[in-house]
Design a protein around this motif. Sequence first.
Motif, PDB file in Angstrom:
ATOM      1  N   PHE A   7      -6.916   5.675  -4.932  1.00 30.11           N
ATOM      2  CA  PHE A   7      -8.270   5.274  -5.299  1.00 30.11           C
ATOM      3  C   PHE A   7      -8.247   4.720  -6.717  1.00 30.11           C
ATOM      4  O   PHE A   7      -7.669   5.319  -7.620  1.00 30.11           O
ATOM      5  CB  PHE A   7      -9.231   6.468  -5.229  1.00 30.11           C
ATOM      6  N   ALA A   8      -8.858   3.580  -6.910  1.00 32.42           N
ATOM      7  CA  ALA A   8      -8.999   2.976  -8.230  1.00 32.42           C
ATOM      8  C   ALA A   8     -10.240   2.103  -8.196  1.00 32.42           C
ATOM      9  O   ALA A   8     -10.845   1.910  -7.141  1.00 32.42           O
ATOM     10  CB  ALA A   8      -7.769   2.140  -8.586  1.00 32.42           C
ATOM     11  N   LEU A  62       2.005 -11.268  -4.642  1.00 28.89           N
ATOM     12  CA  LEU A  62       2.351  -9.874  -4.394  1.00 28.89           C
ATOM     13  C   LEU A  62       1.477  -8.981  -5.252  1.00 28.89           C
ATOM     14  O   LEU A  62       1.386  -9.185  -6.471  1.00 28.89           O
ATOM     15  CB  LEU A  62       3.828  -9.645  -4.746  1.00 28.89           C
ATOM     16  N   VAL A  63       0.811  -8.005  -4.620  1.00 29.09           N
ATOM     17  CA  VAL A  63       0.036  -7.020  -5.370  1.00 29.09           C
ATOM     18  C   VAL A  63       0.522  -5.631  -5.005  1.00 29.09           C
ATOM     19  O   VAL A  63       0.922  -5.370  -3.867  1.00 29.09           O
ATOM     20  CB  VAL A  63      -1.488  -7.152  -5.121  1.00 29.09           C
ATOM     21  N   VAL A  64       0.510  -4.753  -6.017  1.00 31.03           N
ATOM     22  CA  VAL A  64       0.954  -3.375  -5.825  1.00 31.03           C
ATOM     23  C   VAL A  64      -0.082  -2.433  -6.422  1.00 31.03           C
ATOM     24  O   VAL A  64      -0.839  -2.820  -7.316  1.00 31.03           O
ATOM     25  CB  VAL A  64       2.345  -3.124  -6.461  1.00 31.03           C
ATOM     26  N   ASP A 114      -3.249  -4.401  -7.191  1.00 33.92           N
ATOM     27  CA  ASP A 114      -3.986  -4.619  -5.944  1.00 33.92           C
ATOM     28  C   ASP A 114      -5.498  -4.543  -6.084  1.00 33.92           C
ATOM     29  O   ASP A 114      -6.222  -5.386  -5.543  1.00 33.92           O
ATOM     30  CB  ASP A 114      -3.488  -3.685  -4.841  1.00 33.92           C
ATOM     31  N   VAL A 115      -6.012  -3.583  -6.806  1.00 33.54           N
ATOM     32  CA  VAL A 115      -7.469  -3.421  -6.892  1.00 33.54           C
ATOM     33  C   VAL A 115      -8.085  -4.509  -7.756  1.00 33.54           C
ATOM     34  O   VAL A 115      -9.149  -5.047  -7.430  1.00 33.54           O
ATOM     35  CB  VAL A 115      -7.827  -2.005  -7.380  1.00 33.54           C
ATOM     36  N   GLY A 117       0.823  -1.197   0.000  1.00 28.19           N
ATOM     37  CA  GLY A 117       0.000   0.000   0.000  1.00 28.19           C
ATOM     38  C   GLY A 117       0.856   1.246   0.000  1.00 28.19           C
ATOM     39  O   GLY A 117       2.084   1.174   0.123  1.00 28.19           O
ATOM     40  N   GLY A 118       0.223   2.374  -0.108  1.00 29.47           N
ATOM     41  CA  GLY A 118       0.946   3.635  -0.134  1.00 29.47           C
ATOM     42  C   GLY A 118       1.628   3.974   1.176  1.00 29.47           C
ATOM     43  O   GLY A 118       2.602   4.720   1.196  1.00 29.47           O
TER      44      GLY A 118
END
Length: 151
Positions: free
Chosen positions: A130-131, A57-59, A100-101, A9-10
């Motif tokens: 946000f996405a 892994l998600v970014v 990630d989204v 996450g950010g």
Amino acid sequence: MAVLGVDVGGTTVKMRVTDGRAVFAEWREPTPFGDPAALADLVARAAARYPVDAAGLVVPGIVDERAGRCVRAVNLGWDDVPVHDLVSARLDVPLVFGQDVRAGALAEARTGAAADASGPVLFAPVGTGFATALVVRGEVLDASPWAGEVG
């Protein structure tokens, strides 16, 4: 089969070791802003800490999943980072990489709050960024790395 799941996450990196039924470990680390190599090292240390058979892994950001690259992630300070290659080079187990989204949308549509939905599912999480992602007939619509980037 134990799997290490990593959600970048950010502000924080969320990690979990699970076999799909039980959670063996769960923790958070600060996101290493602007330093993809430090993130790869963080994931490698986590995978070495527990006996895992695979990692996911998600970014966030604009992600080209087929190429294994993060094209742009403003909240990570990344431009054109070969994330899959960078992280998998430090692991002794297979790595699955994604955005990630889109991954979250698929999880919600298959096993979460939208599992019983009869039509398309719009997933719109709010976090540091946000996405959105759209799931139609059980598949995430993925027209390009920019698909769903409304933020």
